[in-house]
Design a protein around this motif. Structure first.
Motif, PDB file in Angstrom:
ATOM      1  N   MET A   1       0.813  -1.196   0.000  1.00  0.00           N
ATOM      2  CA  MET A   1       0.000   0.000   0.000  1.00  0.00           C
ATOM      3  C   MET A   1       0.857   1.261   0.000  1.00  0.00           C
ATOM      4  O   MET A   1       0.446   2.270   0.522  1.00  0.00           O
ATOM      5  N   VAL A   2       2.030   1.202  -0.577  1.00  0.00           N
ATOM      6  CA  VAL A   2       2.937   2.355  -0.627  1.00  0.00           C
ATOM      7  C   VAL A   2       3.210   2.726  -2.076  1.00  0.00           C
ATOM      8  O   VAL A   2       3.451   1.865  -2.915  1.00  0.00           O
ATOM      9  N   SER A   3       3.180   4.024  -2.356  1.00  0.00           N
ATOM     10  CA  SER A   3       3.490   4.525  -3.694  1.00  0.00           C
ATOM     11  C   SER A   3       4.699   5.443  -3.620  1.00  0.00           C
ATOM     12  O   SER A   3       4.810   6.253  -2.705  1.00  0.00           O
ATOM     13  N   ALA A   4       5.579   5.309  -4.605  1.00  0.00           N
ATOM     14  CA  ALA A   4       6.715   6.214  -4.720  1.00  0.00           C
ATOM     15  C   ALA A   4       6.333   7.327  -5.681  1.00  0.00           C
ATOM     16  O   ALA A   4       5.859   7.075  -6.779  1.00  0.00           O
ATOM     17  N   GLU A   5       6.528   8.574  -5.250  1.00  0.00           N
ATOM     18  CA  GLU A   5       6.184   9.734  -6.069  1.00  0.00           C
ATOM     19  C   GLU A   5       7.439  10.548  -6.319  1.00  0.00           C
ATOM     20  O   GLU A   5       8.133  10.922  -5.380  1.00  0.00           O
ATOM     21  N   GLY A   6       7.722  10.837  -7.549  1.00  0.00           N
ATOM     22  CA  GLY A   6       8.863  11.680  -7.883  1.00  0.00           C
ATOM     23  C   GLY A   6       8.505  13.148  -7.773  1.00  0.00           C
ATOM     24  O   GLY A   6       7.394  13.555  -8.095  1.00  0.00           O
ATOM     25  N   VAL A   7       9.444  13.937  -7.300  1.00  0.00           N
ATOM     26  CA  VAL A   7       9.296  15.389  -7.233  1.00  0.00           C
ATOM     27  C   VAL A   7      10.317  15.961  -8.207  1.00  0.00           C
ATOM     28  O   VAL A   7      11.492  15.612  -8.153  1.00  0.00           O
ATOM     29  N   TYR A   8       9.870  16.863  -9.077  1.00  0.00           N
ATOM     30  CA  TYR A   8      10.704  17.372 -10.158  1.00  0.00           C
ATOM     31  C   TYR A   8      10.855  18.881 -10.070  1.00  0.00           C
ATOM     32  O   TYR A   8      10.057  19.557  -9.418  1.00  0.00           O
ATOM     33  N   THR A   9      11.843  19.408 -10.774  1.00  0.00           N
ATOM     34  CA  THR A   9      11.977  20.852 -10.923  1.00  0.00           C
ATOM     35  C   THR A   9      10.926  21.321 -11.923  1.00  0.00           C
ATOM     36  O   THR A   9      10.258  20.509 -12.571  1.00  0.00           O
ATOM     37  N   THR A  10      10.810  22.627 -12.075  1.00  0.00           N
ATOM     38  CA  THR A  10       9.850  23.174 -13.037  1.00  0.00           C
ATOM     39  C   THR A  10      10.179  22.700 -14.450  1.00  0.00           C
ATOM     40  O   THR A  10       9.282  22.284 -15.198  1.00  0.00           O
ATOM     41  N   ILE A  25      14.163  15.111  -8.423  1.00  0.00           N
ATOM     42  CA  ILE A  25      15.129  15.649  -7.483  1.00  0.00           C
ATOM     43  C   ILE A  25      15.003  14.976  -6.116  1.00  0.00           C
ATOM     44  O   ILE A  25      15.935  14.987  -5.325  1.00  0.00           O
ATOM     45  N   LYS A  26      13.828  14.383  -5.845  1.00  0.00           N
ATOM     46  CA  LYS A  26      13.633  13.566  -4.656  1.00  0.00           C
ATOM     47  C   LYS A  26      12.441  12.649  -4.870  1.00  0.00           C
ATOM     48  O   LYS A  26      11.618  12.878  -5.755  1.00  0.00           O
ATOM     49  N   VAL A  27      12.371  11.605  -4.064  1.00  0.00           N
ATOM     50  CA  VAL A  27      11.278  10.637  -4.148  1.00  0.00           C
ATOM     51  C   VAL A  27      10.601  10.569  -2.788  1.00  0.00           C
ATOM     52  O   VAL A  27      11.258  10.416  -1.759  1.00  0.00           O
ATOM     53  N   LYS A  28       9.280  10.712  -2.802  1.00  0.00           N
ATOM     54  CA  LYS A  28       8.477  10.610  -1.581  1.00  0.00           C
ATOM     55  C   LYS A  28       7.761   9.266  -1.582  1.00  0.00           C
ATOM     56  O   LYS A  28       7.259   8.827  -2.613  1.00  0.00           O
ATOM     57  N   TYR A  29       7.715   8.623  -0.437  1.00  0.00           N
ATOM     58  CA  TYR A  29       6.975   7.379  -0.276  1.00  0.00           C
ATOM     59  C   TYR A  29       5.724   7.680   0.524  1.00  0.00           C
ATOM     60  O   TYR A  29       5.787   8.127   1.661  1.00  0.00           O
ATOM     61  N   THR A  41      13.598  10.589   0.087  1.00  0.00           N
ATOM     62  CA  THR A  41      15.000  10.309  -0.178  1.00  0.00           C
ATOM     63  C   THR A  41      15.515  11.138  -1.344  1.00  0.00           C
ATOM     64  O   THR A  41      14.759  11.460  -2.257  1.00  0.00           O
ATOM     65  N   THR A  42      16.800  11.460  -1.266  1.00  0.00           N
ATOM     66  CA  THR A  42      17.493  12.122  -2.363  1.00  0.00           C
ATOM     67  C   THR A  42      18.718  11.311  -2.771  1.00  0.00           C
ATOM     68  O   THR A  42      19.604  11.835  -3.429  1.00  0.00           O
ATOM     69  N   ASP A  43      18.739  10.047  -2.390  1.00  0.00           N
ATOM     70  CA  ASP A  43      19.849   9.150  -2.725  1.00  0.00           C
ATOM     71  C   ASP A  43      19.936   8.980  -4.243  1.00  0.00           C
ATOM     72  O   ASP A  43      18.950   8.601  -4.878  1.00  0.00           O
ATOM     73  N   ILE A  46      18.618   5.671  -5.776  1.00  0.00           N
ATOM     74  CA  ILE A  46      17.154   5.548  -5.771  1.00  0.00           C
ATOM     75  C   ILE A  46      16.558   6.461  -6.846  1.00  0.00           C
ATOM     76  O   ILE A  46      15.629   6.066  -7.551  1.00  0.00           O
ATOM     77  N   LEU A  47      17.099   7.659  -7.009  1.00  0.00           N
ATOM     78  CA  LEU A  47      16.592   8.579  -8.024  1.00  0.00           C
ATOM     79  C   LEU A  47      16.770   7.988  -9.424  1.00  0.00           C
ATOM     80  O   LEU A  47      15.910   8.146 -10.287  1.00  0.00           O
TER      81      LEU A  47
END
Length: 51
Positions: A1-10, A25-29, A41-43, A46-47
């Protein structure tokens, strides 16, 4: 029940909009049940998995 979401620059979001892949630039779980972010994480290894 976990989703990984990427966060990006503009510019990363613009690239995704036009169908070009972009590295986050980072991944949120996030829990899909309670909608809570429990890890970020910003590893670089993983990115690269979410590229």
């Amino acid at each position: 029940m976990v989703s990984a979401e990427g966060v990006y620059t503009t510019s990363g979001y613009l690239r995704l909009f036009f169908g070009i892949s972009a590295r986050p630039i980072k991944v949120k779980y996030r829990c899909r049940r309670c909608n809570e972010v429990f890890s970020v994480t910003t590893d670089p290894a993983i990115l690269d998995l979410h590229y």
